[in-house]
Design a protein around this motif. Sequence first.
Motif, PDB file in Angstrom:
ATOM      1  N   MET B 100       0.668  -1.322   0.396  1.00 28.78           N
ATOM      2  CA  MET B 100       0.348  -0.168   0.216  1.00 28.78           C
ATOM      3  C   MET B 100       0.540   1.418  -0.094  1.00 28.78           C
ATOM      4  SD  MET B 100      -3.016  -0.932   2.489  1.00 28.78           S
ATOM      5  CE  MET B 100      -2.015  -1.795   3.849  1.00 28.78           C
ATOM      6  N   LYS B 101       1.872   1.199   0.805  1.00 29.25           N
ATOM      7  CA  LYS B 101       2.952   2.171   0.821  1.00 29.25           C
ATOM      8  C   LYS B 101       3.619   2.346  -0.659  1.00 29.25           C
ATOM      9  CE  LYS B 101       4.030   3.422   5.261  1.00 29.25           C
ATOM     10  NZ  LYS B 101       4.126   2.172   6.101  1.00 29.25           N
ATOM     11  N   VAL B 102       4.106   1.504  -1.229  1.00 35.29           N
ATOM     12  CA  VAL B 102       4.388   1.300  -2.630  1.00 35.29           C
ATOM     13  C   VAL B 102       3.521   1.860  -3.958  1.00 35.29           C
ATOM     14  CG1 VAL B 102       5.194   0.213  -4.919  1.00 35.29           C
ATOM     15  CG2 VAL B 102       5.832  -0.165  -2.274  1.00 35.29           C
ATOM     16  N   ARG B 103       1.782   1.939  -3.306  1.00 34.11           N
ATOM     17  CA  ARG B 103       0.819   2.394  -4.483  1.00 34.11           C
ATOM     18  C   ARG B 103       0.156   3.400  -4.050  1.00 34.11           C
ATOM     19  NH1 ARG B 103      -2.861  -2.117  -3.578  1.00 34.11           N
ATOM     20  NH2 ARG B 103      -0.594  -3.517  -2.766  1.00 34.11           N
ATOM     21  N   ARG B 104       1.072   4.090  -3.061  1.00 29.76           N
ATOM     22  CA  ARG B 104       1.002   5.912  -2.017  1.00 29.76           C
ATOM     23  C   ARG B 104      -1.302   5.366  -1.948  1.00 29.76           C
ATOM     24  NH1 ARG B 104       4.790   7.408  -5.685  1.00 29.76           N
ATOM     25  NH2 ARG B 104       6.478   7.938  -5.237  1.00 29.76           N
ATOM     26  N   ILE B 105      -0.859   4.751  -1.049  1.00 27.61           N
ATOM     27  CA  ILE B 105      -2.887   5.047  -0.183  1.00 27.61           C
ATOM     28  C   ILE B 105      -2.061   5.847   0.698  1.00 27.61           C
ATOM     29  CG2 ILE B 105      -3.977   3.642   0.760  1.00 27.61           C
ATOM     30  CD1 ILE B 105      -3.897   1.055  -1.612  1.00 27.61           C
ATOM     31  N   PRO B 106      -3.276   6.886   1.313  1.00 29.22           N
ATOM     32  CA  PRO B 106      -2.804   7.533   2.270  1.00 29.22           C
ATOM     33  C   PRO B 106      -2.608   6.530   3.564  1.00 29.22           C
ATOM     34  CG  PRO B 106      -5.322   8.071   1.053  1.00 29.22           C
ATOM     35  CD  PRO B 106      -4.550   6.755   0.491  1.00 29.22           C
ATOM     36  N   GLU B 107      -2.050   7.448   4.819  1.00 31.48           N
ATOM     37  CA  GLU B 107      -1.438   6.901   5.586  1.00 31.48           C
ATOM     38  C   GLU B 107      -2.705   6.391   6.317  1.00 31.48           C
ATOM     39  OE1 GLU B 107       1.112   4.994   8.017  1.00 31.48           O
ATOM     40  OE2 GLU B 107       1.599   6.137   6.277  1.00 31.48           O
ATOM     41  N   LYS B 108      -4.367   7.165   6.759  1.00 33.18           N
ATOM     42  CA  LYS B 108      -4.964   5.887   7.437  1.00 33.18           C
ATOM     43  C   LYS B 108      -5.445   5.390   7.278  1.00 33.18           C
ATOM     44  CE  LYS B 108      -8.657   8.623   9.531  1.00 33.18           C
ATOM     45  NZ  LYS B 108      -9.989   8.975   9.223  1.00 33.18           N
ATOM     46  N   THR B 109      -6.065   5.682   5.699  1.00 32.24           N
ATOM     47  CA  THR B 109      -6.399   4.141   5.051  1.00 32.24           C
ATOM     48  C   THR B 109      -5.913   3.031   5.493  1.00 32.24           C
ATOM     49  OG1 THR B 109      -6.578   5.480   3.405  1.00 32.24           O
ATOM     50  CG2 THR B 109      -7.693   3.010   3.250  1.00 32.24           C
ATOM     51  N   ILE B 110      -4.065   3.065   5.344  1.00 31.13           N
ATOM     52  CA  ILE B 110      -2.664   1.451   5.323  1.00 31.13           C
ATOM     53  C   ILE B 110      -3.420   1.389   6.902  1.00 31.13           C
ATOM     54  CG2 ILE B 110      -0.318   1.092   5.581  1.00 31.13           C
ATOM     55  CD1 ILE B 110       0.089   2.992   3.836  1.00 31.13           C
ATOM     56  N   GLN B 111      -3.430   2.171   7.656  1.00 28.25           N
ATOM     57  CA  GLN B 111      -3.689   1.584   9.110  1.00 28.25           C
ATOM     58  C   GLN B 111      -4.978   1.231   9.260  1.00 28.25           C
ATOM     59  OE1 GLN B 111      -1.257   1.531  11.398  1.00 28.25           O
ATOM     60  NE2 GLN B 111      -0.390   3.185  11.164  1.00 28.25           N
ATOM     61  N   GLU B 112      -6.000   1.603   8.867  1.00 24.62           N
ATOM     62  CA  GLU B 112      -7.376   0.905   8.647  1.00 24.62           C
ATOM     63  C   GLU B 112      -7.419  -0.871   8.643  1.00 24.62           C
ATOM     64  OE1 GLU B 112     -10.465   3.357   6.779  1.00 24.62           O
ATOM     65  OE2 GLU B 112      -9.811   4.796   8.576  1.00 24.62           O
ATOM     66  N   LYS B 113      -6.930  -0.049   7.764  1.00 28.17           N
ATOM     67  CA  LYS B 113      -6.744  -1.640   6.707  1.00 28.17           C
ATOM     68  C   LYS B 113      -5.378  -2.950   7.107  1.00 28.17           C
ATOM     69  CE  LYS B 113      -8.222  -1.433   2.347  1.00 28.17           C
ATOM     70  NZ  LYS B 113      -8.030  -2.430   1.208  1.00 28.17           N
ATOM     71  N   VAL B 114      -4.737  -2.141   8.342  1.00 25.51           N
ATOM     72  CA  VAL B 114      -3.681  -2.994   8.133  1.00 25.51           C
ATOM     73  C   VAL B 114      -4.343  -3.835   9.803  1.00 25.51           C
ATOM     74  CG1 VAL B 114      -1.838  -3.276   9.565  1.00 25.51           C
ATOM     75  CG2 VAL B 114      -1.601  -2.499   7.904  1.00 25.51           C
ATOM     76  N   SER B 115      -4.947  -3.042  10.663  1.00 25.23           N
ATOM     77  CA  SER B 115      -6.022  -3.447  12.070  1.00 25.23           C
ATOM     78  C   SER B 115      -6.883  -4.369  11.835  1.00 25.23           C
ATOM     79  CB  SER B 115      -6.050  -2.261  12.765  1.00 25.23           C
ATOM     80  OG  SER B 115      -7.084  -1.446  11.728  1.00 25.23           O
ATOM     81  N   GLN B 116      -7.530  -3.974  10.501  1.00 25.94           N
ATOM     82  CA  GLN B 116      -8.729  -4.850   9.790  1.00 25.94           C
ATOM     83  C   GLN B 116      -8.203  -6.153   9.696  1.00 25.94           C
ATOM     84  OE1 GLN B 116     -10.518  -3.928   6.062  1.00 25.94           O
ATOM     85  NE2 GLN B 116     -12.121  -5.509   5.656  1.00 25.94           N
ATOM     86  N   VAL B 117      -6.990  -6.442   8.460  1.00 23.45           N
ATOM     87  CA  VAL B 117      -7.013  -7.663   8.287  1.00 23.45           C
ATOM     88  C   VAL B 117      -6.290  -8.234   9.332  1.00 23.45           C
ATOM     89  CG1 VAL B 117      -4.770  -8.503   7.433  1.00 23.45           C
ATOM     90  CG2 VAL B 117      -6.381  -7.270   5.657  1.00 23.45           C
ATOM     91  N   ALA B 118      -5.540  -7.645  10.010  1.00 29.14           N
ATOM     92  CA  ALA B 118      -4.357  -9.029  11.391  1.00 29.14           C
ATOM     93  C   ALA B 118      -5.734  -8.671  12.323  1.00 29.14           C
ATOM     94  CB  ALA B 118      -3.661  -7.453  12.348  1.00 29.14           C
ATOM     95  N   GLY B 119      -6.545  -8.735  12.643  1.00 25.41           N
ATOM     96  CA  GLY B 119      -7.610  -8.851  13.438  1.00 25.41           C
ATOM     97  C   GLY B 119      -8.089 -10.198  12.908  1.00 25.41           C
ATOM     98  N   ILE B 120      -8.814  -9.996  11.108  1.00 23.78           N
ATOM     99  CA  ILE B 120      -9.730 -11.138  10.696  1.00 23.78           C
ATOM    100  C   ILE B 120      -8.800 -12.898  11.356  1.00 23.78           C
ATOM    101  CG2 ILE B 120     -10.045 -12.284   8.429  1.00 23.78           C
ATOM    102  CD1 ILE B 120     -10.228  -9.927   7.154  1.00 23.78           C
ATOM    103  N   LEU B 121      -7.116 -12.161  10.734  1.00 23.85           N
ATOM    104  CA  LEU B 121      -6.240 -13.349  10.965  1.00 23.85           C
ATOM    105  C   LEU B 121      -5.350 -13.652  12.151  1.00 23.85           C
ATOM    106  CD1 LEU B 121      -3.857 -12.794   7.451  1.00 23.85           C
ATOM    107  CD2 LEU B 121      -5.645 -14.572   8.305  1.00 23.85           C
ATOM    108  N   ASN B 122      -5.736 -12.754  13.532  1.00 27.86           N
ATOM    109  CA  ASN B 122      -5.712 -12.733  14.515  1.00 27.86           C
ATOM    110  C   ASN B 122      -3.957 -12.544  15.178  1.00 27.86           C
ATOM    111  OD1 ASN B 122      -6.772 -12.787  17.393  1.00 27.86           O
ATOM    112  ND2 ASN B 122      -6.976 -15.545  16.926  1.00 27.86           N
TER     113      ASN B 122
END
Lengths: 292, 382
Positions: B100-122
């Motif tokens: 996501m960093k490589v694709r220049r996605i805003p930092e806020k969106t990155i944070q949200e997505k990372v924590s969402q995925v981390a939640g799904i996968l425990n």
Amino acid sequence: MSTNDNIIYVSGKLSRFFIYAILLLATLFYLFPLYVMLATSFKTLDEIRIGDMLAFPQFFTLDSWVNAWGKSCIGVECSGLKGYFLNSIKMALPAVLISTILGALNGFILTKWRFPGHTLIFGLMLFGCFIPFQSILIPMALVLGKLKLAGGITGLIIVHITYGIGFTTLFFRNYYINVPTEILNAAKMEGAGFFTIFLKIFVPASLPIFMVSIIWQFTNVWNDFLFGVSFAGGKNYPVTVALNNLINSTTSGKEYNVDMAAAIISAAPTLLVYVLAGKYFVRGLLAGSVKK
Amino acid sequence: MSFLEIKQLTKKFAKTTVFKDINLQIEKGEFIVLLGPSGCGKSTLLNCIAGLLSTDSGQIMMEGEDMNVKHPSKRDIAMVFQSYALYPNMTVGKNISFGMKVRRIPEKTIQEKVSQVAGILNITELLNRKPYQLSGGQQQRVAIGRALVRDPKLFLFDEPLSNLDAKLRLKMRTEIKRLHKNLKTTIIYVTHDQVEAMTLADKIAVINHGKVMQFASPKEIYFSPNSAFVAQFIGSPPMNLIPASITKNATHYQIGIGNKGKQASFSLAIPAGNTLAKAKHSRLQLKNNESRKILLGIRPENIYLAKNIAGSKKLSAWKLSMRLDFIEPHGADNQLILDLDGMEIICRLHSDILLPKTSETEFYLDLNKAIFYDAESGECLS
């Protein structure tokens, strides 16, 4: 059973003792010349003339160090090694850094970004490692002359980079060949380009081999005498050449204490690098040879 | 038009052809498993779909778009690698957010997505760790997380469980299946483990020597394998393939086995009418009194102890006497290693069934469930 164990235990202790004794002797033997150098450098000339070479200095003096650094005559110039020491730094830093960075790039390309003929290119680079210095002196002098770089430090830097690339490429290639290509593929699929992958993933993952390359290159470049004496001139000589000239340009008798101090000054940077980063050197050389 | 269409795809390395004229049609949301022995070309096919390898001819179309001209990062495909391929110097969180960093996605969106995925996968509590501090299973989860966070149209899994120990493999298998059930994203999954293939897949493509041998549901692959190769590759223990000869006369097929010490034959009535059973035999294409060499394929669970079978079932069951070499207990069932004229036959019996003591024992082969294959080509004749 217990007596048996005892015998093994005792014989184990005995062999331990011999191992340490032999190692200690070897270490002393190895450090002996260094001791003589240090001891002589702190003695006065009178003490050297009358005294025992192995004796500890009676009148501890730093005069010979001060002379070697800033007062001794090299040729007609009497300002010691310091100018030439600076030359060596000016030469070694860029030569080491540039050849290491180029080696890392080459290693990365030769293992992970292959192109037709990559084995041939690598083979030729390896071949370059084994060409004796002496055989390229004249052609190199001609090239530097054409480039108008003869006699200067820049020319010397270029020579050292050229000679170093073969080795640094070999180091990095052998290191990167053990990094799974899947890591590269994963990054590619995420949209990372050549330099992003190299700088963000491969460089941070290769600290040990960077240390190896830097130590190796620094030692070779700093200690080099032949290229220095052939391609630099006058005030541009590196410290190794200056040391030689200092020792050979005696006006009165031989000043052994100054010679020794000068020799230690010239050798100090490489010694320091080994002391500070030696463990990375061993680690880096072993990396990849043993599976984690 | 299918979601993903692979047409006439061919890949060569120098002079060796890895696979030739592969055709696959994959529907949206399906869990596809590419199954085959090592070196069959399945991983190469996956890498071609990912775009990591170029193809020599043929097309890969995803939602009608030609993928061959697209860079791997532009295909909207995420891949999980066998060695996990985590970036060694980055923390788990950075590993997941790197793309996501490589694709220049805003930092806020990155944070949200990372924590969402981390939640799904425990793996929330692992986000600040480095890969070398994780166990194999955790690394695997991070690798899946890195793929998941992209929310791609297609997931590729390249033997993701083969580096895990047996117990963890079972657990991650269930997790991957559950993930697919929840996400409903199309998955192409490469493995050489037929149990993984059977349990995970909506459809299995069995690949051998760069050819798709059969592309069907696990059930179909198991119960009607279309070649001797598939028959023997699927199933644990695999299907017994017994060399036999088959001769047709007016009303019956005469099946004979054995050549040296022991010979046995069985007369199988040709089914009348247009039943399924009749259709099964039509591909034998035998004239009267003509015979043909075949492989008689029968699954271990379709061999019974003769003394346990009641009269009605005996009709198409071939009674054979075989020597019992030894028994492998598997808990829920016992596997009997039998010797038929020097050939090893495996029979699977439920553990409740009382095992025979004598070494020479009578068994029934249930010929209703048997499949005939050509002895030479391995082609299915049933």
